[in-house]
Design an enzyme around this catalytic site. Sequence first.
Site, PDB file in Angstrom:
ATOM      1  N   SER A   1      47.002 -46.675 -39.044  1.00 41.80           N
ATOM      2  CA  SER A   1      47.405 -46.602 -37.636  1.00 41.80           C
ATOM      3  C   SER A   1      48.044 -47.895 -37.145  1.00 41.80           C
ATOM      4  CB  SER A   1      46.178 -46.328 -36.747  1.00 41.80           C
ATOM      5  OG  SER A   1      46.168 -45.009 -36.357  1.00 41.80           O
TER       6      SER A   1
ATOM      7  N   CYS B   1      56.680 -51.007 -36.065  1.00 41.20           N
ATOM      8  CA  CYS B   1      57.756 -51.412 -35.140  1.00 41.20           C
ATOM      9  C   CYS B   1      57.496 -52.795 -34.539  1.00 41.20           C
ATOM     10  CB  CYS B   1      57.881 -50.391 -34.006  1.00 41.20           C
ATOM     11  SG  CYS B   1      57.733 -48.701 -34.567  1.00 41.20           S
TER      12      CYS B   1
ATOM     13  N   ARG C   1      35.894 -40.924 -33.915  1.00 40.98           N
ATOM     14  CA  ARG C   1      36.673 -39.671 -34.034  1.00 40.98           C
ATOM     15  C   ARG C   1      36.181 -38.773 -35.157  1.00 40.98           C
ATOM     16  NH1 ARG C   1      42.519 -41.176 -31.722  1.00 40.98           N
ATOM     17  NH2 ARG C   1      41.685 -42.457 -30.067  1.00 40.98           N
TER      18      ARG C   1
ATOM     19  N   TYR D   1      67.854 -43.666  -6.813  1.00 37.94           N
ATOM     20  CA  TYR D   1      68.707 -44.794  -6.408  1.00 37.94           C
ATOM     21  C   TYR D   1      68.046 -45.643  -5.327  1.00 37.94           C
ATOM     22  CZ  TYR D   1      71.889 -47.278  -3.351  1.00 37.94           C
ATOM     23  OH  TYR D   1      72.434 -48.235  -2.545  1.00 37.94           O
TER      24      TYR D   1
HETATM   25  P1  FAD Z   1      54.544 -44.652 -42.633  1.00 30.34           P
HETATM   26  O1  FAD Z   1      54.381 -45.509 -41.441  1.00 30.34           O
HETATM   27  O2  FAD Z   1      55.426 -45.128 -43.724  1.00 30.34           O
HETATM   28  O3  FAD Z   1      53.093 -44.360 -43.245  1.00 30.34           O
HETATM   29  C1  FAD Z   1      52.932 -43.663 -44.420  1.00 30.34           C
HETATM   30  C2  FAD Z   1      51.611 -44.073 -45.032  1.00 30.34           C
HETATM   31  O4  FAD Z   1      51.351 -43.254 -46.163  1.00 30.34           O
HETATM   32  C3  FAD Z   1      51.611 -45.512 -45.526  1.00 30.34           C
HETATM   33  O5  FAD Z   1      50.532 -46.209 -44.927  1.00 30.34           O
HETATM   34  C4  FAD Z   1      51.431 -45.387 -47.040  1.00 30.34           C
HETATM   35  O6  FAD Z   1      50.649 -46.421 -47.591  1.00 30.34           O
HETATM   36  C5  FAD Z   1      50.739 -44.043 -47.164  1.00 30.34           C
HETATM   37  N1  FAD Z   1      50.965 -43.351 -48.438  1.00 30.34           N
HETATM   38  C6  FAD Z   1      52.175 -43.082 -49.016  1.00 30.34           C
HETATM   39  N2  FAD Z   1      51.986 -42.401 -50.162  1.00 30.34           N
HETATM   40  C7  FAD Z   1      50.643 -42.238 -50.321  1.00 30.34           C
HETATM   41  C8  FAD Z   1      49.844 -41.623 -51.311  1.00 30.34           C
HETATM   42  N3  FAD Z   1      50.387 -41.021 -52.371  1.00 30.34           N
HETATM   43  N4  FAD Z   1      48.503 -41.640 -51.153  1.00 30.34           N
HETATM   44  C9  FAD Z   1      47.923 -42.227 -50.069  1.00 30.34           C
HETATM   45  N5  FAD Z   1      48.647 -42.846 -49.121  1.00 30.34           N
HETATM   46  C10 FAD Z   1      49.993 -42.839 -49.225  1.00 30.34           C
HETATM   47  N6  FAD Z   1      60.576 -46.785 -35.290  1.00 30.34           N
HETATM   48  C11 FAD Z   1      60.896 -46.664 -33.971  1.00 30.34           C
HETATM   49  O7  FAD Z   1      60.931 -45.548 -33.456  1.00 30.34           O
HETATM   50  N7  FAD Z   1      61.160 -47.773 -33.205  1.00 30.34           N
HETATM   51  C12 FAD Z   1      61.125 -49.034 -33.712  1.00 30.34           C
HETATM   52  O8  FAD Z   1      61.360 -50.019 -32.989  1.00 30.34           O
HETATM   53  C13 FAD Z   1      60.814 -49.190 -35.087  1.00 30.34           C
HETATM   54  N8  FAD Z   1      60.789 -50.419 -35.639  1.00 30.34           N
HETATM   55  C14 FAD Z   1      60.448 -50.542 -36.965  1.00 30.34           C
HETATM   56  C15 FAD Z   1      60.442 -51.814 -37.520  1.00 30.34           C
HETATM   57  C16 FAD Z   1      60.121 -51.973 -38.860  1.00 30.34           C
HETATM   58  C17 FAD Z   1      60.121 -53.357 -39.449  1.00 30.34           C
HETATM   59  C18 FAD Z   1      59.793 -50.845 -39.662  1.00 30.34           C
HETATM   60  C19 FAD Z   1      59.446 -51.006 -41.104  1.00 30.34           C
HETATM   61  C20 FAD Z   1      59.811 -49.565 -39.116  1.00 30.34           C
HETATM   62  C21 FAD Z   1      60.141 -49.409 -37.761  1.00 30.34           C
HETATM   63  N9  FAD Z   1      60.195 -48.147 -37.173  1.00 30.34           N
HETATM   64  C22 FAD Z   1      60.533 -48.007 -35.851  1.00 30.34           C
HETATM   65  C23 FAD Z   1      59.938 -46.916 -37.976  1.00 30.34           C
HETATM   66  C24 FAD Z   1      58.505 -46.438 -37.823  1.00 30.34           C
HETATM   67  O9  FAD Z   1      57.630 -47.485 -38.103  1.00 30.34           O
HETATM   68  C25 FAD Z   1      58.275 -45.265 -38.751  1.00 30.34           C
HETATM   69  O10 FAD Z   1      59.140 -44.231 -38.358  1.00 30.34           O
HETATM   70  C26 FAD Z   1      56.850 -44.764 -38.743  1.00 30.34           C
HETATM   71  O11 FAD Z   1      55.960 -45.752 -39.174  1.00 30.34           O
HETATM   72  C27 FAD Z   1      56.711 -43.534 -39.656  1.00 30.34           C
HETATM   73  O12 FAD Z   1      55.384 -43.156 -39.743  1.00 30.34           O
HETATM   74  P2  FAD Z   1      54.872 -42.283 -40.977  1.00 30.34           P
HETATM   75  O13 FAD Z   1      53.426 -42.025 -40.715  1.00 30.34           O
HETATM   76  O14 FAD Z   1      55.770 -41.140 -41.195  1.00 30.34           O
HETATM   77  O15 FAD Z   1      55.074 -43.201 -42.262  1.00 30.34           O
END
Ligand code: FAD
Length: 452
Positions: free
Chosen positions: A40, A44, A72, A433
Amino acid sequence: MTAPFVIIGGDAAGMSAASKAKRDDPSRDVIVFEKGSWVSYAACGMPYYVKGTVDDLDDLVAMTPETAREERDIDLRTGHEVVSVDRDKQTVTVSRDDETFEQTYGELLLGTGARAIVPPFDGIDREGVFTLRDMDEAGEISDFVETTAPETAAIVGGGYIGIEMAEALTEHGIDVTIFEMLPRTLQPFGAETARTVEDHLREQGVDLRLETTVEGFTGVETVDAGDTVDAVEIEGDDEPVPADLVIVGVGVTPNVELAEHAGLELGPTGAIATDEFGRTSDDSIYAAGDCAEATNVVTGEPDHVPLALTANRAGRAIGATVAGKPTRTGGTAGTAIVKAFDLGAARTGILDPERAREAGFDPESVTIEVPTRPHYYPGATDLSITLVADRESERVLGASIVGRDGVKRIDTVATALHASLTVTELQNLDLAYAPPFSPVWDPVLTAAKVLG
Ligand code: FAD
């Protein structure tokens, strides 16, 4: 007894689904397997941790593992990697330390996210060369800056993460060069917005090298850190550019391997294909977030938009569906916003004329400069708005906005896209406005008037 709702990935998509499923059906067992130690977390916020705006990496955590488990009632297991999915047996194989075990599921959610693309640059493994995708990398970059006090940094890729990191590193007094192989930065934001941002980056002292292809990184042996990066090699250029630190930010690729090996369908973008409820080609398996496709509200086609709200919302909807309240994941307009030093840039919808034509539209656009407040009220700055619409139907297709203040007005256009409004309907919206906030015709309305 119903088999548990099993979730792979403990970030935005996974934990949103887990929380919602538990809230709506407390009797259902929910297990989250997360291979890393962070859950969690707000990825970003990581550039702002490196910059120093955020004091502690822990501040980026929205829900601690303890809260998830104790308050939770989510069976959250960090350090557990799911290595395969058996759809016939409805089990996942989980690897932890040196052992593996099987876990049955009733429903499964793939929330595996995306990973940074790492091109095969020479010297990619040198000390001081980083990508920025997870919290550990953010910590490593910050430590590197603190312990080695780099004077120069290279950022490979002029996307939004590269630009946020340029600001973060400049804050530490580091001279930053951005290398972008294409003729402009911020591709999805359109040419007008990108040009304004580029001028501003240069004003801030960033050395911006467009149409410049990086080949690799040279290094030097240091006592403390071994083979450490010292320069960037450029295609067709004899002189390497000094860099004590390198951030490679050339995009992400969805983590689809588990889905692929399990025989689930991938969509045209290469991410996991899903229906409007986030279901994959297997009825008991869902996918959400950066690993999955979502429907683009303008084109109606599958799209891959790896952004936080898309992940949180789809996860939440799937949690509700699994708990017995079928809920659509909602479409995406690709709405995004980025801070570039003193400027903000925002975009939504389809800006690229080529892409609009492929989707069957005949795009026309206007770019205007408008003040953010009436001329008599102090503090007005100029906003540049590009608004795109279909010539015949007048349907609004997209917009980008750049300026020092007020670029979050992009949300008005994003709302128009979700409601399939025409330019005239956008023009007729009753927006707020008063002089301290806006001119009587909000800049978005003015853009619609000019285009209409
Ligand atoms: P993730 O956050 O990638 O999480 C996936 C998780 O799954 C990870 O913790 C990983 O370890 C785990 N996992 C993967 N495979 C396995 C497996 N086989 N077994 C167990 N665990 C696994 N978005 C915005 O909208 N605005 C922003 O300003 C923005 N800024 C960002 C800045 C940065 C530097 C980065 C890197 C991203 C940014 N993003 C932003 C994008 C945003 O962070 C992602 O869209 C979001 O985190 C996606 O969430 P997710 O749960 O799909 O994937």
